[in-house]
Design an enzyme around this catalytic site. Structure first.
Site, PDB file in Angstrom:
ATOM      1  N   ASN B 157       0.681  -1.319   0.033  1.00 48.18           N
ATOM      2  CA  ASN B 157       0.084  -0.018   0.087  1.00 48.18           C
ATOM      3  C   ASN B 157       0.843   1.484   0.051  1.00 48.18           C
ATOM      4  OD1 ASN B 157      -2.694   1.609   0.648  1.00 48.18           O
ATOM      5  ND2 ASN B 157      -1.478   2.059   2.294  1.00 48.18           N
ATOM      6  N   GLU B 158       0.646   2.143  -0.874  1.00 51.08           N
ATOM      7  CA  GLU B 158       1.356   3.284  -0.974  1.00 51.08           C
ATOM      8  C   GLU B 158       2.809   3.405  -0.653  1.00 51.08           C
ATOM      9  OE1 GLU B 158      -0.861   6.195   1.095  1.00 51.08           O
ATOM     10  OE2 GLU B 158      -2.778   6.262   0.010  1.00 51.08           O
ATOM     11  N   PRO B 159       3.540   2.653  -1.464  1.00 51.80           N
ATOM     12  CA  PRO B 159       4.959   2.522  -1.454  1.00 51.80           C
ATOM     13  C   PRO B 159       5.697   3.874  -1.670  1.00 51.80           C
ATOM     14  CG  PRO B 159       4.293   1.358  -3.319  1.00 51.80           C
ATOM     15  CD  PRO B 159       3.164   1.763  -2.811  1.00 51.80           C
ATOM     16  N   HIS B 226      -4.600   5.574  -5.795  1.00 50.51           N
ATOM     17  CA  HIS B 226      -5.528   6.115  -4.665  1.00 50.51           C
ATOM     18  C   HIS B 226      -5.652   7.755  -5.379  1.00 50.51           C
ATOM     19  CE1 HIS B 226      -3.991   3.342  -1.670  1.00 50.51           C
ATOM     20  NE2 HIS B 226      -4.575   2.543  -2.483  1.00 50.51           N
TER      21      HIS B 226
END
Lengths: 502, 502, 502, 502
Positions: B157-159, B226
């Site tokens: 998630n959101e690296p 996102h």
């Protein structure tokens, strides 16, 4: 301006919730009936329920048979137990009405209603007594003596009418009452027995009932009668229209027995109105309307001053005296239609169930009560014209000054009128679907809920001012709760997007 | 006047309901969470649900132990199964996000959130692959291959953010993606794997993700990112205020990947917005408001043209990234508060769920659809000012001409604005009780329901005219159903008491 | 032959059901936990429930913040209320254990358990007192003073162990107790406060607790300690084996405080065993067995003579002190596994819940009681060998003569042993599936039900003879109800097809 | 030794679950009925349900009225819809039997049953056709054409008996069939219509029905008849005893129509046994026994080879043809008593519902099937003596060799016999309480569950050996599931306390 005093004028009577009527008890086997009763008890909570036909053939109680050449009778309680178990499961108890006559025990063939209740005297008083005895003994055995002592036992229904008791034969009724009352007391002296369950306009029966029971020393624990206000019927297919007497006429009917009996041995007995309504017809559309709730509101507000109970006839449209209903709204007595759509009069009762025990004020259009925790509950209603000559006033204003021990109150208002909390109106908009589809029923359930509004009101010098404008046929519940504001000190509502500009 | 055509312009996309976000999956063990999810699925019905922490310590999956001198790992699915069983029971499936790192498998100690998800790369890529493999094999074993093939697998998630991936190390992420994607495909080639689940403002990661995966021939079945629109945070205790970019900015964020990737190997892949909302903060009170529903309405109406799914972050306030909420309304992401109080944005989704498959018209303030049975569903919304400079217009009018094949229509309108369907407003009137008592919760549940009105409208020349006036921040659903009038010929409504005078 | 007297020897104590233990209270938010608790309360019905961690970080109560430059603390009860609402909904009340320390209020970093409860003294005794005060005031505000007065307040847990209280510092505990007890009584003198909640083998703490509280005039309303009987642990991965002291050792541990305190000011106070079990390990498979039920049966039958309550640790396997369980059966304390599979010890409690109030007889292998309605309930159990040296006897016979006031009794026998009412055995036959599939869970639920048999027994001279043969590790419940035979006179069972030939 | 082949011999027919019988459809309004139906559908799952009285007065469908001087008929579906909604809610559909005659449409006064179904021809064939047409059009309108096309329409019931059709007038039946069938097809050609629903012993009616319908070109989509095996009745009060023909006689009755009709136009039509049972009496206690389940087992195992459906008459004791039942067990047809106590024959059906689609073997005392996942389901039954001359064998042994693709199987056995899964036996032990109290009902529900045992069996050379010994009148279900053993390598069961000594 109604200035409501801070000190209560007394306790507000709960006579209005002591009892409610039902279609014949066999109907209690049905799921729709039980679903309605569960809802009713969850949201209102009556103490007793009374209906006809406990001993009628549909209940399968009186069962003659032959064995080894002898005629015998078996008393069977398969359905009685299913019904009573269902009642107790929802927290309601039976007001036992003994009747009608099992066909095999009857002396004649006269019946009443579409479902054919036999209304003739027993062919054998002894066997009738056996039936009563066996029934009560069974109930005590199954439910316990302490429990059954709380279930009043009423002898027959409206014996003063030829439809309900062959020839309206008063002497025969007195005989039936006498043998029944003695049998009840033989089973247990603590059981309560009463009558004569007369229809309106027959209070002279009370005089003779008092005279007869005193003379013959017949036990009487309570006196019962019925009250209705409808005029002559104008018929249409599957329906009827009637003008009504003013609601005060119902209160007059409640009041007369005590006056009438005051110098008899029955003077101090509990007085139960074991049926009341506006129209006595199960197909009068007035039962479905907001008018009806506003019409009955003063009766519920004042009736408890006059009698120990007054039982709305009936809680559900699951009712078949005039046959199976042909449409969802058909003028049935029910507070609820089939499928649990709430009518305005249901809400009148639900609003009553939110009144508090302390009576602060009461008038022609309002009732003000307080709960132990300080919450004030106000019921207000619009005046109606029961004659049909006018539609009644389109607006009705009340102003009140209410005593509040707080700086602010949270105000919740619940409204039922021609356009709110009124599934009947929505059903008409839908095209009066006789048997609504499930998605239509969803909308009717939604439309049946009262409109709600919430606001906050500032209290000044211990007084909150309440200005109410009621629409035509409106009943409204206003609840005022002291506010304890927990808004944190850093909170600035104006910083929310969409609030006023910076 | 909006003249809505009788012929549809196309199918209305259901991308809006493909997925919804959730707090860390461990929270799915809670009853409040499951109660909320059941309600959500009954009334809205999402297809997939996505949350963090499937492999975090709270789920108890990665369990090293020592036996006979050897270090081993047991993969345990006690809670994974409880969570997934609960999801499937309510008819929703997981969008599997692989992360965060089990502490015992982590290469470092950096954590994110109050609940401390470890965000460092695996100390052993082989053991990470074992963990992924064991998890997927177990899921297939328990739920069946056909089922699990419908569950997308997203890597991390959101690296691109240092908070979520140590040093936002892109090379390390590519390594993690590569080993994970290969492992997934080894288990079954039919499983869908994708990434890179980036936060807004990092679309350049997409270019390099495309380049890397193509160059190394790494499997990719979908692309994810996102979208959020909030500006800088102004903090208060347990809360924050932020201005927002216009809602169109969300649609712009949805649109960019396809454009960006159009000449890469990822060009035709499904595109999933695996998180979106206005503010990315779980303590911004804007999430609780009617403003928010009106702000997002055009995004739901138009987003499906741009992406395959866009997943609202999140369905419930049962969410602990910033700690345990300190008040019922606290600015959480949830469509539902704890205790299942519906927020206005919940109703936006519930209204969307009543749209039909045929798209008739769409604009800046409206969406018009039709169902197979002829029912028309209109969603309309008021414009808002996301800058906070003005409160937005106090009224907004729309006029529509709608095509109807009937002589009359039944019209049901459902309204949510500052004073209707708005438990937040009522909660403020109540005094903002942090932890409302049960009787207060009852009132909040009641206040959270949209206002409903019902009427009948005449159709002329195949057209029904609809005049709508929207209040500030209102969203409104209007449903029109052809009427088949069953009123019997003998019925005269005027004969009802309380109707017009004779 | 045990000849049971017709006259009771006294009332049978309900101390066994006064309290039950639970994993940390935060777990009460979970659905599985609540499902188990509902089942437990429906079938057994405990009065109180006690667990750790009410004030630990997971509950989110102690919330420091900064506002306008000042450091402040907000006390938040979001989860506390959700937990207590759930308890009260199932008819159980909290036995409030105050602990552990919020990290932000702690003086050190030492934690206990996988879930990391902080076990250091408060860094500010004043802030601790504020926390206790705010909590109790909130509870009284929400639940009412009458209600909260029935909730005992216990200060900390096992302070005599270094794992649970930094350095097992007795002086520090006395300080904590003193400030806490005074704070409780300041809130309301009617609240009950007590301690010192010591682990087994530390009864000397009681002497000093009595001395300290008397000397300093510190309020004490009850005394509490714990009891366990397990020996040294032999570890395997995710598990442990231990021999046990005889069950009588538990009764000895119950008995010592009264003896010890008899000449102190605490002599007549209620004595609560706020935790007991065989092994204190949540991963000892003995908890899952029929052996365990038979081992504890005499403790439940006799313990009420010695103490006011003894609280089984714990009702559910939803428990995480040693981490998330890795298999359905894993040696957890629970009466119920995850997913509500009943263990034999659950049935021991369910059998106890069917005992009557009149104690007729009691011995090493039996307990005989009678209900008000004449029904006799017999609990019998097989002897066990807790040393592990032998498997214990394979059969155990009892003969009883029971007093019955009827000619026949209906006998219902419920059996739990190695092969009946024993889901663990079935789970082993299944192949020990760590995370059983739903269809396997159905079978485990079915296998967990006791075997039932029913027959009729003739009474002679007011006596019914009961011959019981118990299998290895069996516990058995026998209920005898007088028969009122309603078989009609014409009934001839032999005429049924398949009965004996003509 | 029965050596069961590894390859299936065919698909096992589901004809046994295509349809089930019910008391008159009005009873479907009752809660007990609906509770029973829900249970039935959850655990067994029939496709269709068929009962009498859809058009009888209790359903309130045919409603003549007068308006403006004209006589008209209103067709009302208030109760029809409540019944069908309840059916569909539980996943069952109606097998529509058109009958009996509304009193106001009847040509005579003859009635059948305690509840008085009128069995005379319509006084107006045109009005009968109107009634049929209005009913079907309403059903299509409410439930959709696709749905209603799956509901077979059967014309009348047992017209060959004078009790059910005035004078058993065959010509009159043919006329009724003709007008009805044409009316059905006019509404929609896709609806299925059939008859003649004859009672046993009247197969010559089939010949003439074929001849008549072919000659007159009357639509027929299926052929229906009934099957019973009871001999002459010996009466006792509220009951009857009868010997039975062997169960094979039922199969013979199933088989005859196809043979008889093979050279007619009806030869290839679906054949429905729309009623079958042993005794046709609702007061024969044989229906309550384990004997009955064992008697019918071969019929369920083999019947599907002969007909398209065979419908057990009836699913519930909520049935009033002979009046209201006078005791819980009274010999009713029901698979379930009032209050949902399961009878042995209920379990026969529940066991059938666990059979797999692949038929492996079948014989006089067994049926062996396999599921897609490899699970084997064996149904075995003991032989019975239906003459009443002997009680039948006390033990019956079977040995089977079963093909299994695993090294071990988990074996679950479910047993129903005289002492297990047999609430009737327990009820007799209780003293035959006619109307059991709630606590007695709890015990009866418990006693009604089959005995279950579970073990593990080793497979050798792909074969598991199953030795079954059946008790008198036993039916038994054995399910074998391959074991995947997850016991960890370190586990040593012998180290558990209470296992064998060291």
């Amino acid at each position: 301006m109604i200035s409501v005093p801070a000190d209560p004028t007394g306790r507000f009577s709960e006579a209005w919730r002591q009892c409610v009527g039902t279609g014949r008890v066999e109907l209690a086997l049905r799921r729709d009936y039980q679903d309605s009763l569960s809802l009713l008890q969850r949201e209102i909570g009556f103490r007793l329920i009374r209906g006809h036909g406990l001993l009628s053939d549909g209940m399968g109680v009186y069962r003659p048979y032959e064995h080894e050449g002898a005629h015998r009778v078996h008393h069977s309680f398969t359905y009685v137990d299913q019904v009573l178990d269902a009642y107790l499961e929802t927290g309601i108890r039976p007001f036992l009405e003994l009747g009608f006559m099992p066909a095999a025990l009857a002396s004649g063939e006269q019946t009443v209603f579409w479902w054919r209740g036999n209304v003739t005297p027993p062919r054998s008083p002894r066997e009738w007594a056996d039936l009563v005895r066996a029934t009560l003994i069974h109930l005590i055995d199954r439910y316990g003596l302490d429990e059954v002592r709380t279930w009043p036992v009423e002898v027959w229904n409206e014996p003063n009418l030829r439809d309900f008791w062959q020839d309206a034969d008063e002497t025969a009724y007195h005989r039936l009452y006498e043998i029944t009352a003695h049998t009840v007391k033989e089973v247990d002296a603590g059981l309560q027995v009463g009558g004569p369950a007369i229809s309106p306009g027959a209070d002279d029966w009370l005089d003779r009932f008092a005279e007869f029971t005193e003379r013959r020393d017949v036990p009487v624990d309570f006196v019962s009668k019925h009250a209705y206000t409808s005029g002559p019927a104008q018929h249409v297919p599957f329906g009827v229209h009637q003008a009504l007497a003013p609601a005060s006429d119902l209160l007059d009917q409640f009041a007369t027995p005590r006056e009438r009996l005051k110098s008899t041995a029955l003077a101090r007995l509990p007085l139960h109105i074991t049926e009341f309504n506006s129209s006595y017809r199960p197909d009068n559309p007035i039962h479905d309307t907001a008018f009806h709730a506003a019409y009955l509101a003063p009766v519920l507000a004042h009736g408890g001053d006059l009698v120990d109970s007054f039982s709305y006839w009936t809680f559900s449209d699951m009712f078949e005296e005039a046959g199976v209903p042909t449409a969802l709204f058909h003028g049935g007595f029910g507070l609820l239609t089939h499928r649990q759509v709430k009518k305005p009069t249901y809400h009148l009762y639900a609003f009553m169930a939110r009144m508090g025990p302390d009576l602060l004020a009461r008038g022609d259009d309002h009732l003000v009560t307080r709960h132990a925790d300080g919450r004030i509950a106000v019921l207000a209603w619009a005046p109606v014209d029961p004659t049909g000559q006018t539609p009644g006033p389109g607006r009705h204003a009340l102003r009140m000054s209410l005593p509040v021990a707080a700086r602010e109150v949270f105000v919740r208002r619940s409204t039922v009128d021609e356009n709110h909390g009124n599934a009947y109106t929505t059903w008409r908009h839908m095209g009066s679907p006789r048997s609504p589809r499930l998605e239509q029923l969803d909308i009717l359930h939604e439309a049946a809920e009262p409109a709600r509004s919430h606001r906050r009101l500032t209290v000044q010098e211990g007084r909150a001012g309440l200005d109410l404008t009621l629409a035509r046929h409106e009943i409204t519940l206003v609840e005022l709760t002291p506010v304890a504001d927990e808004t944190p000190p850093w909170w600035d509502e104006q910083r929310l997007l969409g609030r006023s500009a910076p």
